[in-house]
Scaffold this motif. Structure first.
Motif, PDB file in Angstrom:
ATOM      1  N   LEU A 177       0.862  -1.326   0.035  1.00 48.42           N
ATOM      2  CA  LEU A 177       0.043   0.015   0.015  1.00 48.42           C
ATOM      3  C   LEU A 177       0.788   1.355   0.063  1.00 48.42           C
ATOM      4  O   LEU A 177       0.599   1.965  -0.729  1.00 48.42           O
ATOM      5  CB  LEU A 177      -0.925  -0.018   1.159  1.00 48.42           C
ATOM      6  CG  LEU A 177      -1.974   1.186   1.260  1.00 48.42           C
ATOM      7  CD1 LEU A 177      -2.512   1.531   0.144  1.00 48.42           C
ATOM      8  CD2 LEU A 177      -2.731   1.290   2.550  1.00 48.42           C
ATOM      9  N   LYS A 178       1.744   1.373   0.807  1.00 45.83           N
ATOM     10  CA  LYS A 178       2.672   2.377   0.855  1.00 45.83           C
ATOM     11  C   LYS A 178       3.368   2.938  -0.487  1.00 45.83           C
ATOM     12  O   LYS A 178       3.235   3.953  -0.844  1.00 45.83           O
ATOM     13  CB  LYS A 178       3.851   2.527   1.918  1.00 45.83           C
ATOM     14  CG  LYS A 178       4.463   3.659   2.055  1.00 45.83           C
ATOM     15  CD  LYS A 178       5.439   3.456   3.261  1.00 45.83           C
ATOM     16  CE  LYS A 178       6.303   4.837   3.577  1.00 45.83           C
ATOM     17  NZ  LYS A 178       7.312   4.706   4.487  1.00 45.83           N
ATOM     18  N   ASP A 179       3.831   1.918  -1.133  1.00 42.67           N
ATOM     19  CA  ASP A 179       4.638   2.320  -2.476  1.00 42.67           C
ATOM     20  C   ASP A 179       3.379   2.434  -3.473  1.00 42.67           C
ATOM     21  O   ASP A 179       4.098   3.183  -4.556  1.00 42.67           O
ATOM     22  CB  ASP A 179       5.590   0.968  -2.645  1.00 42.67           C
ATOM     23  CG  ASP A 179       6.719   0.931  -1.588  1.00 42.67           C
ATOM     24  OD1 ASP A 179       7.171   1.965  -1.114  1.00 42.67           O
ATOM     25  OD2 ASP A 179       7.178  -0.205  -1.587  1.00 42.67           O
ATOM     26  N   ARG A 180       2.365   1.878  -3.276  1.00 48.00           N
ATOM     27  CA  ARG A 180       1.509   1.747  -4.378  1.00 48.00           C
ATOM     28  C   ARG A 180       0.213   2.875  -4.180  1.00 48.00           C
ATOM     29  O   ARG A 180      -0.856   2.744  -4.937  1.00 48.00           O
ATOM     30  CB  ARG A 180       0.811   0.379  -5.059  1.00 48.00           C
ATOM     31  CG  ARG A 180       2.140  -0.462  -5.496  1.00 48.00           C
ATOM     32  CD  ARG A 180       1.636  -1.717  -5.771  1.00 48.00           C
ATOM     33  NE  ARG A 180       0.553  -1.745  -6.681  1.00 48.00           N
ATOM     34  CZ  ARG A 180      -0.107  -2.897  -7.088  1.00 48.00           C
ATOM     35  NH1 ARG A 180       0.093  -4.010  -6.434  1.00 48.00           N
ATOM     36  NH2 ARG A 180      -1.133  -2.857  -7.578  1.00 48.00           N
ATOM     37  N   ARG A 181       0.256   3.574  -3.087  1.00 49.10           N
ATOM     38  CA  ARG A 181      -0.646   4.428  -2.504  1.00 49.10           C
ATOM     39  C   ARG A 181      -1.341   5.169  -3.899  1.00 49.10           C
ATOM     40  O   ARG A 181      -2.556   5.533  -3.882  1.00 49.10           O
ATOM     41  CB  ARG A 181      -0.299   5.345  -1.637  1.00 49.10           C
ATOM     42  CG  ARG A 181      -1.486   6.076  -1.106  1.00 49.10           C
ATOM     43  CD  ARG A 181      -2.371   5.043  -0.148  1.00 49.10           C
ATOM     44  NE  ARG A 181      -3.687   5.910   0.243  1.00 49.10           N
ATOM     45  CZ  ARG A 181      -4.535   6.104  -0.385  1.00 49.10           C
ATOM     46  NH1 ARG A 181      -4.924   5.740  -1.450  1.00 49.10           N
ATOM     47  NH2 ARG A 181      -5.447   6.494   0.321  1.00 49.10           N
ATOM     48  N   HIS A 182      -0.462   5.686  -4.700  1.00 51.88           N
ATOM     49  CA  HIS A 182      -0.911   6.556  -5.843  1.00 51.88           C
ATOM     50  C   HIS A 182      -1.875   5.733  -6.739  1.00 51.88           C
ATOM     51  O   HIS A 182      -2.344   6.502  -7.474  1.00 51.88           O
ATOM     52  CB  HIS A 182       0.285   6.941  -6.670  1.00 51.88           C
ATOM     53  CG  HIS A 182       0.936   5.834  -7.282  1.00 51.88           C
ATOM     54  ND1 HIS A 182       1.877   5.036  -6.803  1.00 51.88           N
ATOM     55  CD2 HIS A 182       1.016   5.452  -8.660  1.00 51.88           C
ATOM     56  CE1 HIS A 182       2.414   4.238  -7.427  1.00 51.88           C
ATOM     57  NE2 HIS A 182       1.809   4.346  -8.800  1.00 51.88           N
ATOM     58  N   GLU A 183      -1.863   4.289  -6.801  1.00 56.42           N
ATOM     59  CA  GLU A 183      -2.869   3.646  -7.500  1.00 56.42           C
ATOM     60  C   GLU A 183      -4.282   3.923  -7.096  1.00 56.42           C
ATOM     61  O   GLU A 183      -5.120   3.376  -7.738  1.00 56.42           O
ATOM     62  CB  GLU A 183      -2.590   2.241  -7.820  1.00 56.42           C
ATOM     63  CG  GLU A 183      -0.998   2.039  -8.501  1.00 56.42           C
ATOM     64  CD  GLU A 183      -0.609   0.622  -8.328  1.00 56.42           C
ATOM     65  OE1 GLU A 183      -1.367  -0.206  -8.639  1.00 56.42           O
ATOM     66  OE2 GLU A 183       0.724   0.573  -8.595  1.00 56.42           O
ATOM     67  N   ILE A 184      -4.464   4.176  -5.841  1.00 54.36           N
ATOM     68  CA  ILE A 184      -5.932   4.217  -5.368  1.00 54.36           C
ATOM     69  C   ILE A 184      -6.306   5.640  -5.049  1.00 54.36           C
ATOM     70  O   ILE A 184      -5.595   6.444  -4.502  1.00 54.36           O
ATOM     71  CB  ILE A 184      -5.854   3.477  -3.841  1.00 54.36           C
ATOM     72  CG1 ILE A 184      -5.384   2.048  -4.036  1.00 54.36           C
ATOM     73  CG2 ILE A 184      -7.158   3.498  -3.302  1.00 54.36           C
ATOM     74  CD1 ILE A 184      -5.120   1.314  -2.705  1.00 54.36           C
ATOM     75  N   GLN A 185      -7.617   5.747  -5.652  1.00 54.31           N
ATOM     76  CA  GLN A 185      -8.147   7.084  -5.697  1.00 54.31           C
ATOM     77  C   GLN A 185      -8.633   7.383  -4.296  1.00 54.31           C
ATOM     78  O   GLN A 185      -8.902   8.626  -3.870  1.00 54.31           O
ATOM     79  CB  GLN A 185      -8.962   7.354  -6.710  1.00 54.31           C
ATOM     80  CG  GLN A 185      -8.436   7.462  -8.024  1.00 54.31           C
ATOM     81  CD  GLN A 185      -9.502   7.772  -9.205  1.00 54.31           C
ATOM     82  OE1 GLN A 185     -10.619   7.708  -8.857  1.00 54.31           O
ATOM     83  NE2 GLN A 185      -9.082   7.942 -10.464  1.00 54.31           N
ATOM     84  N   ASP A 186      -9.389   6.327  -3.655  1.00 52.39           N
ATOM     85  CA  ASP A 186      -9.871   6.542  -2.468  1.00 52.39           C
ATOM     86  C   ASP A 186      -8.767   7.191  -1.304  1.00 52.39           C
ATOM     87  O   ASP A 186      -7.871   6.547  -1.341  1.00 52.39           O
ATOM     88  CB  ASP A 186     -10.606   5.276  -1.897  1.00 52.39           C
ATOM     89  CG  ASP A 186     -11.564   4.718  -2.687  1.00 52.39           C
ATOM     90  OD1 ASP A 186     -12.173   5.391  -3.649  1.00 52.39           O
ATOM     91  OD2 ASP A 186     -11.611   3.438  -2.628  1.00 52.39           O
ATOM     92  N   ASN A 187      -9.439   7.933  -0.415  1.00 54.89           N
ATOM     93  CA  ASN A 187      -8.399   8.330   0.793  1.00 54.89           C
ATOM     94  C   ASN A 187      -8.514   7.470   1.821  1.00 54.89           C
ATOM     95  O   ASN A 187      -9.186   6.268   1.529  1.00 54.89           O
ATOM     96  CB  ASN A 187      -8.934   9.615   1.249  1.00 54.89           C
ATOM     97  CG  ASN A 187     -10.181   9.909   1.740  1.00 54.89           C
ATOM     98  OD1 ASN A 187     -10.735   9.070   2.316  1.00 54.89           O
ATOM     99  ND2 ASN A 187     -10.815  11.191   1.991  1.00 54.89           N
ATOM    100  N   ASP A 188      -7.892   7.313   2.910  1.00 53.96           N
ATOM    101  CA  ASP A 188      -7.709   6.489   3.941  1.00 53.96           C
ATOM    102  C   ASP A 188      -9.035   6.194   4.454  1.00 53.96           C
ATOM    103  O   ASP A 188      -9.601   5.132   4.760  1.00 53.96           O
ATOM    104  CB  ASP A 188      -6.612   6.692   4.961  1.00 53.96           C
ATOM    105  CG  ASP A 188      -5.099   6.548   4.483  1.00 53.96           C
ATOM    106  OD1 ASP A 188      -4.963   6.119   3.314  1.00 53.96           O
ATOM    107  OD2 ASP A 188      -4.513   6.949   5.241  1.00 53.96           O
TER     108      ASP A 188
END
Length: 127
Positions: free
Chosen positions: A49-60
């Motif tokens: 998740l940390k490295d690929r966070r940019h792939e997810i549009q949803d916020n936490d």
């Protein structure tokens, strides 16, 4: 269910717990099913998740909501300092309708909180 709807049905719910979450890693450590749901829904391991966070549009918060909505035997209210859900919970406490096992007004501004409760049984009528 919205927290303001909860106030009118307060007595139907049991086994309350407030969970303090400081990070997404803490969230996934809360229960292994959360990790499983995330990995199925987002197509990546939680460790990525940390490295690929940019792939997810949803916020936490959106990720937490989506995952918790899929847990079948519990209701969850996510709240942060002075958001509408938190203000409603403060009102419930101030009216002495419920004891949360903590002073609900004293939460950290850098954490997310989740109120966890058992869902009412199927035979419990909603009025």
């Amino acid at each position: 269910m919205l927290v303001n709807e909860f106030k009118s049905k307060l007595t139907l719910y049991k086994n309350f717990e407030v969970w303090e979450i400081a990070s997404m890693q803490d969230f996934f450590k809360g229960n292994s099913i959360l990790k499983t749901i995330f990995e199925a829904d987002y197509g990546m391991k939680t460790s990525e998740l940390k490295d690929r966070r940019h792939e997810i549009q949803d916020n936490d918060l959106s990720i937490m909501h989506k995952i918790l909505d899929q847990v079948g035997d519990k209701h969850f209210f996510i709240f942060t300092l002075l958001d509408p859900n938190h203000l409603e919970l403060i009102q419930i406490q101030d009216m002495k309708l419920m004891d949360f096992g903590m002073n609900i007004t004293e939460i950290k501004n850098n954490c997310v909180y989740v109120m966890i409760m058992d869902k009412p049984s199927a035979e419990t009528p909603f009025f």
